[in-house]
Write an enzyme that holds these catalytic residues in place. Structure first.
Site, mmCIF file in Angstrom:
data_model
loop_
_atom_site.group_PDB
_atom_site.id
_atom_site.type_symbol
_atom_site.label_atom_id
_atom_site.label_comp_id
_atom_site.label_asym_id
_atom_site.label_seq_id
_atom_site.Cartn_x
_atom_site.Cartn_y
_atom_site.Cartn_z
ATOM 1 N N TYR A 149 6.019 -12.572 35.899
ATOM 2 C CA TYR A 149 7.073 -13.176 36.727
ATOM 3 C C TYR A 149 7.134 -14.690 36.501
ATOM 4 C CZ TYR A 149 10.497 -13.094 40.457
ATOM 5 O OH TYR A 149 11.671 -13.178 41.158
ATOM 6 N N LYS B 132 -17.702 -8.705 30.637
ATOM 7 C CA LYS B 132 -16.694 -8.125 31.511
ATOM 8 C C LYS B 132 -17.373 -7.108 32.415
ATOM 9 C CE LYS B 132 -12.086 -8.122 31.953
ATOM 10 N NZ LYS B 132 -11.112 -9.179 31.770
ATOM 11 N N GLY C 248 4.202 -8.978 37.015
ATOM 12 C CA GLY C 248 3.170 -9.282 37.990
ATOM 13 C C GLY C 248 2.900 -10.781 38.013
ATOM 14 N N VAL D 165 1.469 -12.815 36.000
ATOM 15 C CA VAL D 165 1.778 -13.572 34.784
ATOM 16 C C VAL D 165 3.244 -13.405 34.385
ATOM 17 C CG1 VAL D 165 1.200 -13.934 32.364
ATOM 18 C CG2 VAL D 165 -0.596 -13.297 33.962
ATOM 19 N N GLY E 239 6.521 -5.972 32.508
ATOM 20 C CA GLY E 239 5.554 -6.214 33.572
ATOM 21 C C GLY E 239 5.795 -7.560 34.232
HETATM 22 P P1 NAD Z 1 -0.485 -7.756 37.503
HETATM 23 O O1 NAD Z 1 -1.223 -6.517 37.907
HETATM 24 O O2 NAD Z 1 -0.216 -8.825 38.498
HETATM 25 O O3 NAD Z 1 0.950 -7.344 36.875
HETATM 26 C C1 NAD Z 1 1.161 -6.259 36.038
HETATM 27 C C2 NAD Z 1 2.597 -5.803 36.281
HETATM 28 O O4 NAD Z 1 2.940 -4.807 35.323
HETATM 29 C C3 NAD Z 1 2.816 -5.172 37.663
HETATM 30 O O5 NAD Z 1 3.953 -5.749 38.275
HETATM 31 C C4 NAD Z 1 3.026 -3.684 37.340
HETATM 32 O O6 NAD Z 1 3.881 -3.057 38.274
HETATM 33 C C5 NAD Z 1 3.656 -3.779 35.972
HETATM 34 N N1 NAD Z 1 3.532 -2.586 35.143
HETATM 35 C C6 NAD Z 1 2.473 -1.751 34.989
HETATM 36 N N2 NAD Z 1 2.753 -0.779 34.100
HETATM 37 C C7 NAD Z 1 4.008 -1.025 33.647
HETATM 38 C C8 NAD Z 1 4.860 -0.405 32.701
HETATM 39 N N3 NAD Z 1 4.475 0.686 32.028
HETATM 40 N N4 NAD Z 1 6.081 -0.918 32.492
HETATM 41 C C9 NAD Z 1 6.503 -2.008 33.159
HETATM 42 N N5 NAD Z 1 5.733 -2.659 34.076
HETATM 43 C C10 NAD Z 1 4.510 -2.172 34.306
HETATM 44 O O7 NAD Z 1 -1.279 -8.306 36.237
HETATM 45 P P2 NAD Z 1 -1.226 -9.798 35.650
HETATM 46 O O8 NAD Z 1 -2.314 -10.583 36.268
HETATM 47 O O9 NAD Z 1 0.161 -10.293 35.670
HETATM 48 O O10 NAD Z 1 -1.680 -9.518 34.139
HETATM 49 C C11 NAD Z 1 -0.800 -8.884 33.218
HETATM 50 C C12 NAD Z 1 -1.558 -8.555 31.948
HETATM 51 O O11 NAD Z 1 -2.065 -9.760 31.379
HETATM 52 C C13 NAD Z 1 -2.780 -7.647 32.107
HETATM 53 O O12 NAD Z 1 -2.915 -6.866 30.941
HETATM 54 C C14 NAD Z 1 -3.938 -8.619 32.187
HETATM 55 O O13 NAD Z 1 -5.153 -8.024 31.765
HETATM 56 C C15 NAD Z 1 -3.477 -9.686 31.228
HETATM 57 N N6 NAD Z 1 -4.049 -11.007 31.490
HETATM 58 C C16 NAD Z 1 -3.877 -11.582 32.703
HETATM 59 C C17 NAD Z 1 -4.411 -12.846 32.942
HETATM 60 C C18 NAD Z 1 -4.216 -13.529 34.272
HETATM 61 O O14 NAD Z 1 -4.491 -14.738 34.354
HETATM 62 N N7 NAD Z 1 -3.765 -12.834 35.301
HETATM 63 C C19 NAD Z 1 -5.121 -13.524 31.930
HETATM 64 C C20 NAD Z 1 -5.261 -12.905 30.674
HETATM 65 C C21 NAD Z 1 -4.719 -11.640 30.471
#
Ligand code: NAD
Length: 347
Positions: free
Chosen positions: A185, A78, A181, A183, A179
């Site tokens: 949504y 990472k 975001g 994932v 959250g």
């Molecule tokens: P993202 O940044 O697109 O979405 C995160 C969302 O969480 C945002 O909308 C943000 O406003 C919201 N948020 C932050 N703090 C919050 C809180 N305290 N309460 C409510 N909402 C809150 O991230 P993502 O890509 O959707 O990933 C989400 C999580 O999954 C992360 O921890 C990431 O490391 C993990 N993850 C993502 C992927 C991927 O493919 N994107 C893969 C494995 C793990």
């Protein structure tokens, strides 16, 4: 470094500084036993170098475990880039990061993570070929792993509901999604299509409202979403949310979501188990994205073969759930043990 609580036999930890662009980056390579270390790059405003180091070490080990459990011929690594107002993420900084990645000669393969986009990785890719998650190599998406992660989490929730609640489908099941975001949504979309009753929260109120309108979801305050009376809690924001303070207040009987490093400490896995909460180990359930970008990077995959691999996630989870129940041990402990065994076998 060797005495750091999260050092855990990392093969290499490399610090990079580029004076011209202000780049302060750390790449942690936990294991290359199964292949080159693959894991995204996080751009984040850390309070200290110590905080950035602790984050990269935990995330890197998590990638070793995730890639091993997903059956990918990839190791775990990472990167984090420390940004702030005086050192903002710029195209030139991304290029400098690309040169740093290139200097590691393929021991580390980067991709987008929190704070980075596919467009950022396109800039990184002008300096190095050790990048995954790009539209040009994508066979099943535009390079964005989030919908694939959401698919794996959705299938994992189905497996957990079947195991814990003996539910054959998700109709009428209640799920709280923290959250919304990339994932979260997409996960709501999949769950809503199956008749799940959703509660949602995001620190961006407009996104929560959009989900409410689109999926007939109830919006909850962000500080309350973890403690809703629901069947499943799906954490899809940041890590560290399951701890000594929050676990006693959970009302869900299942925790299954995408966020990385959901357990604040290893003991919190035991706390969940003792409280009777079925926990889907984060790095097992959220592997859809790395399966997608990893396979695209390695080559030879098709959209169908990637989807088929993501459909193996629920089977892996069910095996962990069954062993946890038979041995009366936390799922997190069993998953860690299985992952470590796979790494040992690869060495
Ligand atoms: P993202 O940044 O697109 O979405 C995160 C969302 O969480 C945002 O909308 C943000 O406003 C919201 N948020 C932050 N703090 C919050 C809180 N305290 N309460 C409510 N909402 C809150 O991230 P993502 O890509 O959707 O990933 C989400 C999580 O999954 C992360 O921890 C990431 O490391 C993990 N993850 C993502 C992927 C991927 O493919 N994107 C893969 C494995 C793990």
């Amino acid at each position: 470094m060797f005495d750091h609580p999260s050092f855990d036999q990392h093969e290499r930890v490399v610090f990079a500084h580029d004076a011209a662009t202000g780049l302060h980056a750390i790449v942690a390579i936990h294991s290359t036993a199964r292949g080159p270390g693959a894991g995204g790059c996080r751009f984040w405003q850390y309070d200290s170098t110590e905080a950035a180091l602790a984050d990269v070490l935990r995330l890197s080990r998590g990638m070793s475990y995730k890639n091993a459990m997903a059956g990918l011929p990839l190791g775990g690594a990472k990167a984090v880039v420390m940004i702030d107002a005086s050192r903002p993420k710029t195209p030139r900084m991304l290029e400098a990061f690309g040169r740093f990645v290139d200097s590691l000669q393929g021991q580390y393969i980067t991709a987008e993570d929190v704070g980075a986009s596919v467009a950022d990785m396109e800039i990184v890719a002008t300096q190095t070929s050790y990048v995954s998650g790009l539209p040009r190599t994508a066979v099943a998406s535009d390079g964005n792993p989030s919908p694939k992660t959401a698919l794996g989490v959705y299938l994992g929730i189905k497996a957990a509901v079947k195991f814990k609640l003996a539910g054959e489908d998700l109709r009428g099941v209640t799920v709280a999604v923290q959250g919304l975001g990339g994932v979260g949504y997409e996960l709501c979309r999949l769950l809503a299509a199956d008749g799940v009753r959703l509660r949602v929260a995001d620190i961006r109120p407009e996104v929560a409202q959009k989900a409410a309108n689109e999926f007939d979801a109830i919006v909850c305050p962000p500080e309350q979403i973890l403690f809703e009376r629901v069947d499943v809690l799906a954490p899809c924001a940041l890590g560290g949310l399951l701890n000594a303070d929050t676990i006693p207040r959970l009302q869900a009987s299942i925790v299954a979501g995408a966020a990385n490093n959901q357990l604040a400490t290893a003991e919190d896995g035991a706390r969940l188990h003792a409280a009777g909460v079925l926990y889907a180990p984060d790095y097992v359930i959220n592997a859809g994205g790395i399966i997608s970008v990893g396979r695209e990077y390695l080559g030879g995959a098709t959209a169908e073969s990637i989807t088929a691999e993501i459909h193996r996630i629920p089977g892996r989870l069910t095996e962990i759930f069954a062993r946890s129940s038979a041995d009366n041990r936390p799922t997190s402990e069993l998953a860690d043990e299985m992952a470590r065994q796979l790494l040992l076998e690869a060495r």
